[in-house]
Design a protein around this motif. Structure first.
Motif, mmCIF file in Angstrom:
data_model
loop_
_atom_site.group_PDB
_atom_site.id
_atom_site.type_symbol
_atom_site.label_atom_id
_atom_site.label_comp_id
_atom_site.label_asym_id
_atom_site.label_seq_id
_atom_site.Cartn_x
_atom_site.Cartn_y
_atom_site.Cartn_z
ATOM 1 N N ASP A 26 0.956 -1.268 -0.042
ATOM 2 C CA ASP A 26 -0.105 -0.192 0.179
ATOM 3 C C ASP A 26 0.808 1.325 0.004
ATOM 4 O O ASP A 26 0.995 1.831 1.203
ATOM 5 C CB ASP A 26 -0.809 -0.088 1.090
ATOM 6 N N ASP A 27 1.299 1.566 -1.203
ATOM 7 C CA ASP A 27 2.398 2.628 -1.170
ATOM 8 C C ASP A 27 2.191 3.753 -2.270
ATOM 9 O O ASP A 27 2.744 4.348 -2.656
ATOM 10 C CB ASP A 27 3.792 1.965 -1.389
ATOM 11 N N ARG A 28 0.840 3.935 -2.768
ATOM 12 C CA ARG A 28 0.700 4.694 -3.605
ATOM 13 C C ARG A 28 0.619 6.285 -3.221
ATOM 14 O O ARG A 28 0.216 6.678 -2.003
ATOM 15 C CB ARG A 28 -0.904 4.696 -4.474
ATOM 16 N N ILE A 29 1.620 7.180 -3.819
ATOM 17 C CA ILE A 29 1.787 8.298 -3.197
ATOM 18 C C ILE A 29 1.775 9.441 -4.367
ATOM 19 O O ILE A 29 2.599 9.156 -5.311
ATOM 20 C CB ILE A 29 3.106 8.503 -2.420
ATOM 21 N N ALA A 30 0.943 10.678 -4.270
ATOM 22 C CA ALA A 30 1.223 11.439 -5.537
ATOM 23 C C ALA A 30 2.457 12.152 -5.638
ATOM 24 O O ALA A 30 3.012 12.187 -4.297
ATOM 25 C CB ALA A 30 0.152 12.660 -5.172
ATOM 26 N N GLY A 45 3.358 22.250 -15.068
ATOM 27 C CA GLY A 45 3.917 21.045 -14.184
ATOM 28 C C GLY A 45 3.937 20.048 -14.412
ATOM 29 O O GLY A 45 3.527 19.348 -15.621
ATOM 30 N N LEU A 46 4.394 18.929 -13.547
ATOM 31 C CA LEU A 46 4.623 17.492 -13.827
ATOM 32 C C LEU A 46 3.933 16.808 -12.789
ATOM 33 O O LEU A 46 4.286 17.186 -11.720
ATOM 34 C CB LEU A 46 6.011 16.997 -14.117
ATOM 35 N N TRP A 47 2.992 15.892 -12.955
ATOM 36 C CA TRP A 47 2.076 15.083 -12.023
ATOM 37 C C TRP A 47 2.064 13.893 -12.264
ATOM 38 O O TRP A 47 1.978 13.606 -13.270
ATOM 39 C CB TRP A 47 0.865 15.750 -11.774
ATOM 40 N N GLY A 48 2.047 13.103 -11.113
ATOM 41 C CA GLY A 48 1.924 11.514 -11.155
ATOM 42 C C GLY A 48 1.801 10.797 -10.143
ATOM 43 O O GLY A 48 1.195 11.579 -9.194
ATOM 44 N N ARG A 49 2.459 9.771 -10.033
ATOM 45 C CA ARG A 49 2.136 8.883 -8.722
ATOM 46 C C ARG A 49 3.224 7.849 -8.555
ATOM 47 O O ARG A 49 3.904 7.622 -9.597
ATOM 48 C CB ARG A 49 0.801 8.297 -8.230
ATOM 49 N N THR A 50 3.665 7.409 -7.457
ATOM 50 C CA THR A 50 4.577 6.295 -7.270
ATOM 51 C C THR A 50 3.913 5.266 -6.529
ATOM 52 O O THR A 50 3.089 5.546 -5.639
ATOM 53 C CB THR A 50 5.878 6.712 -6.315
ATOM 54 N N GLU A 51 4.206 4.072 -7.128
ATOM 55 C CA GLU A 51 3.460 2.911 -6.522
ATOM 56 C C GLU A 51 3.901 1.683 -7.106
ATOM 57 O O GLU A 51 4.530 1.460 -8.281
ATOM 58 C CB GLU A 51 1.827 3.021 -7.142
ATOM 59 N N PHE A 56 4.836 6.812 -12.173
ATOM 60 C CA PHE A 56 3.843 6.775 -13.340
ATOM 61 C C PHE A 56 3.556 8.307 -13.373
ATOM 62 O O PHE A 56 3.166 9.057 -12.590
ATOM 63 C CB PHE A 56 2.380 6.262 -13.107
ATOM 64 N N LEU A 57 3.884 8.758 -14.693
ATOM 65 C CA LEU A 57 3.928 10.099 -14.988
ATOM 66 C C LEU A 57 2.481 10.232 -15.775
ATOM 67 O O LEU A 57 2.291 9.801 -16.801
ATOM 68 C CB LEU A 57 5.055 10.969 -16.031
ATOM 69 N N ASP A 58 1.535 11.241 -15.304
ATOM 70 C CA ASP A 58 0.354 11.445 -15.569
ATOM 71 C C ASP A 58 -0.086 12.536 -16.401
ATOM 72 O O ASP A 58 -0.636 12.592 -17.589
ATOM 73 C CB ASP A 58 -0.863 11.319 -14.367
ATOM 74 N N MET A 59 0.574 13.721 -16.099
ATOM 75 C CA MET A 59 0.379 14.783 -16.871
ATOM 76 C C MET A 59 1.499 15.740 -16.616
ATOM 77 O O MET A 59 2.060 16.060 -15.624
ATOM 78 C CB MET A 59 -0.976 15.639 -16.291
ATOM 79 N N PHE A 60 1.838 16.339 -17.771
ATOM 80 C CA PHE A 60 2.905 17.452 -18.066
ATOM 81 C C PHE A 60 2.763 18.661 -19.063
ATOM 82 O O PHE A 60 2.413 18.083 -19.931
ATOM 83 C CB PHE A 60 4.195 16.302 -18.517
ATOM 84 N N ALA A 81 14.186 12.032 -9.147
ATOM 85 C CA ALA A 81 14.920 12.371 -8.069
ATOM 86 C C ALA A 81 14.108 11.738 -6.841
ATOM 87 O O ALA A 81 14.543 11.090 -6.230
ATOM 88 C CB ALA A 81 15.609 13.409 -7.952
ATOM 89 N N GLU A 82 13.010 12.414 -6.836
ATOM 90 C CA GLU A 82 11.990 12.062 -5.474
ATOM 91 C C GLU A 82 11.691 10.675 -5.587
ATOM 92 O O GLU A 82 11.429 9.840 -4.570
ATOM 93 C CB GLU A 82 10.764 13.202 -5.439
#
Length: 132
Positions: A26-30, A45-51, A56-60, A81-82
């Motif tokens: 259970d590690d989904r983080i924006a 900007g650039l938005w996505g999630r890590t999981e 996962f890059l969703d919108m750039f 990097a994050e």
């Protein structure tokens, strides 16, 4: 046919709970980085999630007048990097042939899939990158 946003959100939650039950993770983080002007207004900007060890890059989006000035490169580097700090070893993105496939290729993303659109010879392109 209309889409019920609440029903979609409930289904997304149920699907995520299913994934957690199947993987015990259970590690989904924006994740994201924003491009702001001096007044603090978000320009892009650039938005996505890590999981599950993936970024996962969703919108750039970088506004046209700021493209070609390394803003996109800096946003991508910050997010990658994050993601690495979070333990991600790979990144995945989808883009359209008229959007940014060359940008991603310059940053070591490789195409692994393509689906042609029904118009104008364009396609949806799927890319990946090893972050390690």
């Amino acid at each position: 046919m209309s889409v019920d946003a609440n029903a979609k959100a409930r289904a997304a939650g149920a699907l995520y709970r299913y994934n957690v039950a199947a993987t015990a993770v259970d590690d989904r983080i924006a994740i994201g980085a924003q491009l702001c002007d001096a007044a603090g207004n978000v320009l892009g900007g650039l938005w996505g999630r890590t999981e599950l060890g993936l970024l996962f890059l969703d919108m750039f989006f970088v506004p046209g007048h700021l493209r070609g000035k390394s803003y996109g490169t800096r946003l991508l580097a910050l997010v990658e990097a994050e993601a690495r700090r979070r333990g991600c070893s790979r990144a995945v993105v989808e883009t359209s042939s008229f959007q940014a496939p060359r940008f991603y290729a310059r940053h070591d993303y490789e195409e692994f899939g393509r689906v042609e659109f029904g118009i104008g010879g364009h396609a949806r392109i799927f890319l990946r990158k090893h972050l390690e």
